[in-house]
Design an enzyme around this catalytic site. Sequence first.
Site, short mmCIF file in Angstrom:
data_model
loop_
_atom_site.label_atom_id
_atom_site.label_comp_id
_atom_site.label_asym_id
_atom_site.label_seq_id
_atom_site.Cartn_x
_atom_site.Cartn_y
_atom_site.Cartn_z
N HIS A 194 0.86 -1.20 0.00
CA HIS A 194 0.00 0.00 0.00
C HIS A 194 0.89 1.25 0.00
CE1 HIS A 194 -2.78 3.08 1.27
NE2 HIS A 194 -3.74 2.29 0.84
N GLU A 246 -3.73 2.26 -7.50
CA GLU A 246 -4.08 3.34 -6.58
C GLU A 246 -3.08 4.48 -6.74
OE1 GLU A 246 -6.48 2.07 -2.82
OE2 GLU A 246 -4.36 2.03 -2.41
#
Length: 258
Positions: free
Chosen positions: A103, A172
Site C-alpha cells: 500500500h 491506486e
Amino acid sequence: MSKKLIVANWKMLPTTLAEAEGVLDLINDYLELLNEKKEFSLVFCPSFVFIEEVGKILKTSHLEHEAELGAQDIAVEDETALTGEVSGAMLQKLGVRYVIIGHSERRWKLGESDQVVNQKLKSAIRNDMVPIVCMGERERDENFSKFLEKQITNTFEGLTSDEISRCIIAYEPVWAISTNPGAHSDTPQSALESISVIKEVFSKIYHLSPKTYLYGGSVNSKNVANFLKEEEINGVLVGGASVNKEEFVKILSLVSKL
Ligand code: PGA
C-alpha cells in the site's frame, strides 16, 4: 457483467470493536434485504487487533457467503524474530485469505522499499493467500508509465507465471488517496489508461497478466458506479468510505444496480 470485488481497507479505523461490529451489522442487514443475486464479493481488511473478532463475525449470517477476511500487511518471514510483525502462518490460522501488499502509505510514509514489498508478496504466496498488490504513481506526469514499469519489475521479481496470475492488482495513484493533501479521485478514463499500461508491462515482461484489476483512491458513492461500469475495472479498494457504514452500504447498493 462479472461480479465486482469490493475490498474494504479499514486502516487504523474503527477505533473500537463495537464500532467495527456496527459497520458489519449494517452491511449484514443490507445483504439480508438484498434478495436478488449479489453482484459483488466483499473483502474486509481490519487492523490486526480486530482480525480475529471480525473473522468470527464474517462466519455468521449473510456475511458468510459474501465476505472474506483480509489483512493490511504481512511479515516478510514466517518464523523468525521480528518485533511487532505478524506472520503469514498466524494470519492463516485466523482465516485470512487476502492480504494487501505494498500500500502506498507503507511505501511512502513508512519507507517500505520495492524489495521489501517483493518479500512480503512472496510471503503471502508462500502462505497461500491472495495478494492484493497496490501500485500507482506519485505524480501524474509524462513519466507515469515508466514509473509503473519499474514498480512492477521490482515488486514481482522472482515470481513464477503461476504466482503472478494469482495476484490481484490494485491501481491506486498516490495523489488520489483521500487522506493525502489535495486528493481527488482519478477519472475512469485515466484509471483505464493506467490499467492498460500495467497489463502491457506484465505482458511484455512475463507474457501474461493478472486477471483482476481494482481501482482505489477516494472511491465513494458519487463515483463508484462510474469506475465499476467499466468492464476492465473488476472492483474497488475503498479506504475512508468503507468505515462510514451508511456510505459503504450506499456504495454496495449502487454496485448491485450496475
Ligand atoms: P481512500 O483510501 O479510499 O480513503 O482514498 C484508499 C486506500 O488507501 O486504499
